[in-house]
Design a protein around this motif. Structure first.
Motif, PDB file in Angstrom:
ATOM      1  N   ASP A   2       1.593 -11.048   8.694  1.00 31.95           N
ATOM      2  CA  ASP A   2       0.222 -10.371   8.888  1.00 31.95           C
ATOM      3  C   ASP A   2      -0.896 -10.675   8.199  1.00 31.95           C
ATOM      4  N   ARG A   9       0.954  -1.054  -0.086  1.00 36.78           N
ATOM      5  CA  ARG A   9       0.133   0.005  -0.090  1.00 36.78           C
ATOM      6  C   ARG A   9       0.781   1.277   0.064  1.00 36.78           C
ATOM      7  N   HIS A  65       9.425  -0.036   4.749  1.00 36.26           N
ATOM      8  CA  HIS A  65      10.677  -0.364   5.777  1.00 36.26           C
ATOM      9  C   HIS A  65      11.031  -1.631   5.620  1.00 36.26           C
ATOM     10  N   LYS A 108       4.578  -5.485  15.176  1.00 40.45           N
ATOM     11  CA  LYS A 108       5.166  -5.645  13.834  1.00 40.45           C
ATOM     12  C   LYS A 108       5.796  -4.242  13.570  1.00 40.45           C
ATOM     13  N   MET A 109       6.819  -4.007  12.547  1.00 36.20           N
ATOM     14  CA  MET A 109       7.162  -2.921  12.292  1.00 36.20           C
ATOM     15  C   MET A 109       6.028  -2.522  11.059  1.00 36.20           C
ATOM     16  N   GLY A 133      10.425  -4.444   7.277  1.00 32.18           N
ATOM     17  CA  GLY A 133       9.273  -5.369   7.208  1.00 32.18           C
ATOM     18  C   GLY A 133       8.680  -5.893   5.836  1.00 32.18           C
ATOM     19  N   ILE A 168       8.731  -8.755  11.099  1.00 33.48           N
ATOM     20  CA  ILE A 168       9.656  -8.020  11.392  1.00 33.48           C
ATOM     21  C   ILE A 168       9.201  -7.116  12.375  1.00 33.48           C
ATOM     22  N   GLY A 212       4.148 -10.900   3.937  1.00 33.09           N
ATOM     23  CA  GLY A 212       4.566 -11.143   5.523  1.00 33.09           C
ATOM     24  C   GLY A 212       3.423 -11.862   6.067  1.00 33.09           C
ATOM     25  N   LYS A 268       4.333   0.917   8.575  1.00 33.27           N
ATOM     26  CA  LYS A 268       4.281   2.378   8.096  1.00 33.27           C
ATOM     27  C   LYS A 268       3.579   3.157   8.961  1.00 33.27           C
TER      28      LYS A 268
HETATM   29  P1  ADP Z   1       2.402  -1.659   6.496  1.00 31.34           P
HETATM   30  O1  ADP Z   1       1.755  -2.633   7.404  1.00 31.34           O
HETATM   31  O2  ADP Z   1       3.818  -0.957   6.763  1.00 31.34           O
HETATM   32  O3  ADP Z   1       1.549  -0.519   6.065  1.00 31.34           O
HETATM   33  P2  ADP Z   1       1.611  -2.841   4.016  1.00 31.34           P
HETATM   34  O4  ADP Z   1       0.225  -3.211   4.551  1.00 31.34           O
HETATM   35  O5  ADP Z   1       1.762  -2.020   2.715  1.00 31.34           O
HETATM   36  O6  ADP Z   1       2.796  -2.282   5.159  1.00 31.34           O
HETATM   37  O7  ADP Z   1       2.449  -4.517   3.596  1.00 31.34           O
HETATM   38  C1  ADP Z   1       3.023  -4.688   2.372  1.00 31.34           C
HETATM   39  C2  ADP Z   1       3.832  -5.899   2.636  1.00 31.34           C
HETATM   40  O8  ADP Z   1       4.851  -6.083   3.595  1.00 31.34           O
HETATM   41  C3  ADP Z   1       2.727  -7.159   3.074  1.00 31.34           C
HETATM   42  O9  ADP Z   1       3.222  -8.450   2.166  1.00 31.34           O
HETATM   43  C4  ADP Z   1       3.039  -7.274   4.372  1.00 31.34           C
HETATM   44  O10 ADP Z   1       2.934  -8.550   4.919  1.00 31.34           O
HETATM   45  C5  ADP Z   1       4.530  -6.808   4.606  1.00 31.34           C
HETATM   46  N1  ADP Z   1       4.922  -6.428   6.008  1.00 31.34           N
HETATM   47  C6  ADP Z   1       4.641  -5.264   6.416  1.00 31.34           C
HETATM   48  N2  ADP Z   1       5.129  -4.905   7.674  1.00 31.34           N
HETATM   49  C7  ADP Z   1       5.759  -6.156   7.775  1.00 31.34           C
HETATM   50  C8  ADP Z   1       6.607  -6.663   8.899  1.00 31.34           C
HETATM   51  N3  ADP Z   1       6.802  -6.014   9.909  1.00 31.34           N
HETATM   52  N4  ADP Z   1       7.074  -7.989   8.901  1.00 31.34           N
HETATM   53  C9  ADP Z   1       7.110  -8.610   7.574  1.00 31.34           C
HETATM   54  N5  ADP Z   1       6.462  -8.385   6.638  1.00 31.34           N
HETATM   55  C10 ADP Z   1       5.645  -6.948   6.631  1.00 31.34           C
END
Ligand code: ADP
Ligand code: TRP
Length: 333
Positions: free
Chosen positions: A149, A11, A17, A196-197, A19, A188, A147, A199
């Motif tokens: 999540d 997104r 980051h 979790k880490m 993650g 991550i 990831g 954005k």
């Molecule tokens: P965020 O949660 O930081 O806004 P997104 O929802 O855009 O990130 O996630 C994009 C991709 O990055 C997905 O495949 C998600 O599983 C992976 N992702 C996001 N945060 C992490 C994390 N802390 N550890 C592992 N994968 C992650």
């Protein structure tokens, strides 16, 4: 034999980051060698939080730049914006009929959003997993690098696909699976030691791919630790385990062994540990950061890549929509 299809997206809600990198993008780069890869920017998904138009446009560009800087290669895969494929919202409409209120309300991410933004619980948040399922199904993907999540969203995707197939008595949509080259899906940790880490959690909790060496050092020094170990070979508190997990990703085997030993014999000094981690993080990310800077200045190239990717993605999605309309009995005029 035709290559297996893979789809994944991020997104555009800010800079990427570690993650995003280790959970998703690092896998895109490997997968593009062996799969028919569709990697995209999930711009419609980010509308659930009502971003300003200029911010959204800047974030979309940032994600494209970062994909490329990490090694996503438009000659080896299809790189596009979700919003460039109008077949996605059309199929989303169809799939909304296969998603039930109860299961959407039970989704962990929906519950989290209801908690985090109680004043903006819009229908887009509720049906977020349907749109995500359609991103995947529109290309009939088998594997989805994400990831940990996102695991539940993939389960829902399989349920929606099964229901569609069952309702119309077809074996049209595959049942895609979450994928990682690691033995399990990656998560991550956030630098504040909580969850979790992400954005949305803010500057000091994330290591961004675009961070410079100085901010990486400072962020690592601020990362949360715990009391020092008092007995040899103690179990590690979560905050410390998190830092060791990060070290595992970016530091050499010797450095990892050195600090594990220091932990086990109780002589570890968190200042030295975090300083080393900050430096190694800087070294690891430097090549990516340099590419981000260069690519950001090349709008012409970025536009070409995105245009080209958009038309390839549309071509594939058009066939799926044609098939779906036929299966459900809606004529295409
Ligand atoms: P965020 O949660 O930081 O806004 P997104 O929802 O855009 O990130 O996630 C994009 C991709 O990055 C997905 O495949 C998600 O599983 C992976 N992702 C996001 N945060 C992490 C994390 N802390 N550890 C592992 N994968 C992650
Ligand atoms: N929901 C994903 C996330 O928040 C982003 C996403 C949207 C996605 N559509 C997708 C990931 C399709 C994989 C496949 O991280």
């Amino acid at each position: 034999m035709a290559k297996e299809i893979t789809v994944s997206g991020v997104r555009p809600t800010g800079r990427q980051h570690l993650g995003n990198y280790f959970g998703a993008v690092i896998n895109f780069v490997k997968m593009q060698e062996h799969f028919n890869g569709y990697f995209f920017v999930a711009d419609y998904h980010s509308l659930t939080t009502h971003p300003k138009a200029a911010d959204l446009a800047a974030n979309v560009k940032q994600i494209v730049v970062e994909y490329l800087a990490c090694g996503v290669d438009p000659n080896k895969c299809t790189l596009y914006l979700q919003s460039a494929v109008p077949q996605i919202p059309e199929l989303y409409l169809v799939f909304n009929m296969f998603a039930y209120l109860g299961e959407l309300e039970r989704s962990a991410t929906f519950k989290e959003k209801v908690r985090d933004q109680p004043d903006n619980v819009n229908a887009g948040l509720l049906t977020y997993p349907v749109l995500m399922a359609v991103d995947i199904l529109v290309h009939k993907a088998a594997k989805v690098p994400v990831g940990k999540d996102q695991q539940q969203h993939l389960e829902m995707t399989r349920d929606f696909a099964k229901r569609f197939n069952h309702t119309y008595g077809v074996d049209y949509f595959p049942e895609p699976e979450a994928f990682s080259y690691e033995t399990s899906l990656v998560s991550i940790p956030s630098l504040d030691g909580v969850g979790k880490m992400s954005k949305s959690k803010g500057e000091n909790t994330c290591i961004y791919l675009a961070d410079d060496a100085d901010s990486l050092r400072k962020k690592m020094m601020k990362a949360k630790t715990a009391d020092s170990p008092t007995a040899p070979n103690s179990p590690k508190p979560i905050e410390i385990q998190n830092l060791f997990d990060l070290m595992q990703l970016v530091s050499s085997a010797e450095t990892n062994a050195f600090f594990h030993e220091k932990w086990n014999d109780t002589t570890i000094r968190y200042g030295d540990f975090k300083k080393q981690l900050g430096e190694d993080m800087g070294t690891y990310l430097a090549p990516i950061r340099e590419k981000i800077e260069k690519l950001s200045a090349n709008d012409k190239l970025l536009n070409e890549i995105i245009n080209d990717g958009g038309s390839k993605a549309r071509q594939n999605a058009t066939q799926t929509l044609k098939d779906v309309r036929e299966i459900i009995g809606i004529k295409s005029y």
